[in-house]
Write an enzyme that holds these catalytic residues in place. Structure first.
Site, PDB file in Angstrom:
ATOM      1  N   GLY A 100       0.800  -1.229   0.000  1.00 24.86           N
ATOM      2  CA  GLY A 100       0.000   0.000   0.000  1.00 24.86           C
ATOM      3  C   GLY A 100       0.826   1.269   0.000  1.00 24.86           C
ATOM      4  O   GLY A 100       1.994   1.293  -0.408  1.00 24.86           O
ATOM      5  N   HIS A 120      21.925   5.233  31.460  1.00 21.19           N
ATOM      6  CA  HIS A 120      22.673   6.485  31.296  1.00 21.19           C
ATOM      7  C   HIS A 120      23.869   6.241  30.378  1.00 21.19           C
ATOM      8  O   HIS A 120      24.505   5.205  30.492  1.00 21.19           O
ATOM      9  CB  HIS A 120      23.179   6.979  32.653  1.00 21.19           C
ATOM     10  CG  HIS A 120      23.988   8.241  32.535  1.00 21.19           C
ATOM     11  ND1 HIS A 120      23.390   9.462  32.275  1.00 21.19           N
ATOM     12  CD2 HIS A 120      25.329   8.459  32.608  1.00 21.19           C
ATOM     13  CE1 HIS A 120      24.334  10.384  32.196  1.00 21.19           C
ATOM     14  NE2 HIS A 120      25.528   9.802  32.395  1.00 21.19           N
TER      15      HIS A 120
HETATM   16  C1  FAD Z   1       4.631  10.633   2.295  1.00 17.96           C
HETATM   17  C2  FAD Z   1       3.925   9.853   3.378  1.00 17.96           C
HETATM   18  C3  FAD Z   1       4.589   9.557   4.554  1.00 17.96           C
HETATM   19  C4  FAD Z   1       3.957   8.842   5.551  1.00 17.96           C
HETATM   20  N1  FAD Z   1       4.641   8.573   6.699  1.00 17.96           N
HETATM   21  C5  FAD Z   1       4.039   7.889   7.680  1.00 17.96           C
HETATM   22  C6  FAD Z   1       4.749   7.557   8.877  1.00 17.96           C
HETATM   23  O1  FAD Z   1       5.927   7.903   9.038  1.00 17.96           O
HETATM   24  N2  FAD Z   1       4.112   6.839   9.821  1.00 17.96           N
HETATM   25  C7  FAD Z   1       2.798   6.443   9.678  1.00 17.96           C
HETATM   26  O2  FAD Z   1       2.259   5.779  10.575  1.00 17.96           O
HETATM   27  N3  FAD Z   1       2.099   6.737   8.565  1.00 17.96           N
HETATM   28  C8  FAD Z   1       2.689   7.445   7.567  1.00 17.96           C
HETATM   29  N4  FAD Z   1       1.994   7.711   6.425  1.00 17.96           N
HETATM   30  C9  FAD Z   1       0.574   7.280   6.335  1.00 17.96           C
HETATM   31  C10 FAD Z   1       0.470   5.789   5.998  1.00 17.96           C
HETATM   32  O3  FAD Z   1       1.132   5.530   4.792  1.00 17.96           O
HETATM   33  C11 FAD Z   1      -0.997   5.386   5.917  1.00 17.96           C
HETATM   34  O4  FAD Z   1      -1.641   5.762   7.113  1.00 17.96           O
HETATM   35  C12 FAD Z   1      -1.160   3.892   5.717  1.00 17.96           C
HETATM   36  O5  FAD Z   1      -0.528   3.459   4.545  1.00 17.96           O
HETATM   37  C13 FAD Z   1      -2.638   3.524   5.673  1.00 17.96           C
HETATM   38  O6  FAD Z   1      -2.766   2.152   5.475  1.00 17.96           O
HETATM   39  P1  FAD Z   1      -4.079   1.536   4.811  1.00 17.96           P
HETATM   40  O7  FAD Z   1      -3.869   0.071   4.826  1.00 17.96           O
HETATM   41  O8  FAD Z   1      -5.274   2.098   5.435  1.00 17.96           O
HETATM   42  O9  FAD Z   1      -4.083   2.099   3.307  1.00 17.96           O
HETATM   43  P2  FAD Z   1      -2.998   2.144   2.156  1.00 17.96           P
HETATM   44  O10 FAD Z   1      -1.636   1.920   2.661  1.00 17.96           O
HETATM   45  O11 FAD Z   1      -3.281   3.390   1.410  1.00 17.96           O
HETATM   46  O12 FAD Z   1      -3.346   0.875   1.255  1.00 17.96           O
HETATM   47  C14 FAD Z   1      -4.561   0.780   0.560  1.00 17.96           C
HETATM   48  C15 FAD Z   1      -4.389  -0.165  -0.614  1.00 17.96           C
HETATM   49  O13 FAD Z   1      -5.666  -0.442  -1.167  1.00 17.96           O
HETATM   50  C16 FAD Z   1      -5.536  -0.574  -2.580  1.00 17.96           C
HETATM   51  N5  FAD Z   1      -6.882  -0.394  -3.162  1.00 17.96           N
HETATM   52  C17 FAD Z   1      -7.647   0.734  -3.169  1.00 17.96           C
HETATM   53  N6  FAD Z   1      -8.853   0.480  -3.750  1.00 17.96           N
HETATM   54  C18 FAD Z   1      -8.836  -0.832  -4.127  1.00 17.96           C
HETATM   55  C19 FAD Z   1      -9.768  -1.698  -4.755  1.00 17.96           C
HETATM   56  N7  FAD Z   1     -11.008  -1.284  -5.074  1.00 17.96           N
HETATM   57  N8  FAD Z   1      -9.414  -2.964  -5.002  1.00 17.96           N
HETATM   58  C20 FAD Z   1      -8.180  -3.437  -4.667  1.00 17.96           C
HETATM   59  N9  FAD Z   1      -7.259  -2.669  -4.057  1.00 17.96           N
HETATM   60  C21 FAD Z   1      -7.576  -1.392  -3.774  1.00 17.96           C
HETATM   61  C22 FAD Z   1      -4.541   0.526  -2.922  1.00 17.96           C
HETATM   62  O14 FAD Z   1      -3.922   0.286  -4.177  1.00 17.96           O
HETATM   63  C23 FAD Z   1      -3.558   0.430  -1.762  1.00 17.96           C
HETATM   64  O15 FAD Z   1      -2.474  -0.423  -2.047  1.00 17.96           O
HETATM   65  C24 FAD Z   1       2.610   8.407   5.380  1.00 17.96           C
HETATM   66  C25 FAD Z   1       1.936   8.683   4.189  1.00 17.96           C
HETATM   67  C26 FAD Z   1       2.580   9.401   3.196  1.00 17.96           C
HETATM   68  C27 FAD Z   1       1.831   9.688   1.920  1.00 17.96           C
END
Ligand code: FAD
Length: 472
Positions: free
Chosen positions: A45, A448
């Site tokens: 993701g 420490h």
């Molecule tokens: C630049 C950046 C830096 C970040 N740094 C941090 C950090 O340091 N620490 C932290 O905790 N968080 C960080 N985050 C946030 C973190 O990446 C997200 O909170 C996290 O990835 C959310 O996880 P998720 O599983 O909800 O969704 P996502 O990781 O967004 O995964 C969702 C997946 O669903 C797939 N998908 C969507 N619709 C469909 C569909 N209909 N069918 C099949 N697949 C689908 C997408 O392709 C994607 O791969 C950062 C984000 C960014 C952009």
């Protein structure tokens, strides 16, 4: 291996293989369910591919670059030769190792991986499309939606990957621009600005509000802003980005303040980092009887269940905080609830880190939040300039602050802005989770010289018992 054929039915279909989805899938498979994990783009993701991991890899490389040329006071004079394309190659390799690991873990746990886009056709079935081809339907007993979020696109700044970049584009750059304009001083904007400034890019940040990291307490934001300015980042607060034009060589961005004052800034590229929005447009939620709220997030209860009894939703798609570890925790809860356990999500002790310089990490309540909850809080503080370890690192900006219940001493929250804040906060998250007290932390012997002593000292300070700072 990702299978070419898809199952006709399964116990659980998980949609999205980010930290919410893949954790839910593995946990459910470990409980003995048949699980199909559908991913339309890349396993891991946002977090592994275009978020947490690539950004932290670049931050680490930028830190080395910067520190190597800023250690004259330690007697170190270094000549730097940064090969950015190798740095990018290394970062990409880190991503590859981790995403490959996710695929292996899923298959080793018996999860069926499906490349494709899942769309609900009813409350009990999804259709899978791949590259315009209908691969068929999967009937499920339960589903977990974990489709995450994507960068918000401003109408005047459509992302083109060349002039106007999202965070995804910025993390994928293969060469360094000379001048970068960043719209938005939230955590993603600030992390990216810091990376590029440390790599020698001339960075300008435009922010509509009046401080960096809006939403964080002002004394925390001040520490980060001061350091960012010392890296050469130019800030323009109270200005909204209105539009841009190409200059041939780069971009000219137009801004306007609340009073109507107009400004323009030139750069090679502009990064727009103004927030993230949930991804639900490919899901056809209506067919499953689910509606989003007015911000587009999917409403869920404490057990991560949507209004459709057999469909759960976790991670960014259900709302704040948009954090990988929160997504994973919710993923575990969804799998456990499906397995019949009485698990619930508790947001009391979810830490949130910002990997600026210095880092920020907050967990639990601020003093104001505790007061608003009628809790009569007591607060302890340890400035990093009083930490022996911080001095040996040459990193004395910032502080550790602990908020506790005035009558019981139970830790309610903490705000850290200091080196390794993201690591130090783990002790405080554990304290909140286990309802530990200031006394528990203050009387625990900490190694420490380490930065963790600052946590112990802040707890002692709240009790009026600090030795290395004056008790107030
Ligand atoms: C630049 C950046 C830096 C970040 N740094 C941090 C950090 O340091 N620490 C932290 O905790 N968080 C960080 N985050 C946030 C973190 O990446 C997200 O909170 C996290 O990835 C959310 O996880 P998720 O599983 O909800 O969704 P996502 O990781 O967004 O995964 C969702 C997946 O669903 C797939 N998908 C969507 N619709 C469909 C569909 N209909 N069918 C099949 N697949 C689908 C997408 O392709 C994607 O791969 C950062 C984000 C960014 C952009």
């Amino acid at each position: 291996m990702v299978g070419e054929s898809i199952p006709v039915e399964t116990d659980i279909v998980v949609i999205g293989a980010g930290p919410g989805g893949y954790v839910a899938a593995i946990r459910a498979a470990q409980s003995g369910f048949d699980v199909a994990l559908v991913e339309k783009d890349a396993y891991g993701g946002t977090c592994l591919n275009v978020g947490c991991i690539p950004s932290k890899a670049l931050i680490a490389a930028a830190d080395i670059t910067h520190d190597a040329t800023h250690a004259e006071h330690m007697g170190i004079q270094a000549e730097l030769d940064v090969d950015f394309s190798r740095m990018v190659g290394w970062k990409n390799n880190v991503v590859k190792q981790l995403t490959g690991g996710v695929e292996k873990l899923c298959t080793a746990n018996g999860v069926t991986l499906i490349d494709g886009t899942a769309t609900f056709t009813s409350e009990t079935a999804v259709q899978i499309m791949r590259n315009g081809t209908n691969l068929g339907s999967i009937a499920f007993t339960h589903a977990v939606i974990a489709t995450g979020s994507r960068p918000v696109e401003l109408p005047e700044f459509p992302f083109d990957g060349e002039h106007v970049l999202s965070s995804t584009h910025a993390l994928g750059l293969e060469s360094l621009p000379e001048r970068l304009l960043v719209v938005g001083a939230g955590y993603i904007g600030m992390e990216l600005s810091t990376v590029f400034a440390k790599l020698g890019v001339d960075v300008t940040v435009v922010e509509m509000l009046d401080q960096v990291l809006p939403g964080y307490e002002r004394d925390i934001a001040r520490v980060v802003r001061k350091r960012a300015e010392s890296l050469g980042i130019n800030f323009h607060f109270g200005e909204g980005a209105q539009g841009w034009e190409s200059t041939g060589r780069g971009v000219r961005v137009f801004t306007e303040s609340d009073d109507g004052d107009q400004s323009e800034y030139e750069a090679d590229r502009v990064v727009v980092a103004v927030g993230r929005e949930p991804v639900t447009d490919t899901l056809n939620l209506g067919a499953a009887g689910i509606e989003t709220d007015d911000r587009g997030f999917i409403p869920t209860d404490k057990q991560t269940r949507t209004v459709a009894e057999r469909i759960f939703a976790v991670g960014d798609v259900v709302g704040e905080p948009l954090l990988a570890h929160k997504a994973s925790k919710e993923g575990e809860i969804a799998a456990d609830v499906i397995a019949g356990e009485a698990a619930t999500f508790d947001s009391r002790a979810i830490p949130a880190a910002v990997f600026t310089d210095p880092e920020i990490c907050t967990v639990g309540m601020t003093e104001d939040e505790a007061e608003n909850a009628g809790l009569d809080p007591v607060v302890g503080r340890m400035p990093m300039r009083a930490s022996g370890r911080a001095l040996t690192l040459g990193e004395t900006d910032g502080f550790v602050r602990i908020v506790a219940n005035g009558s019981s001493g139970t830790v309610l929250g903490a705000q850290l802005v200091c080196p390794d804040a993201s690591e130090l906060a783990a002790e405080l998250a554990l304290a909140i989770e286990t309802e530990a007290t200031l006394e528990d932390i203050a009387t625990t012997v900490h190694t420490h010289p380490t930065l963790t002593e600052a946590v112990m000292e802040a707890a002692a300070n709240a009790r009026g018992e600090a030795v290395h700072t004056l008790n107030s």
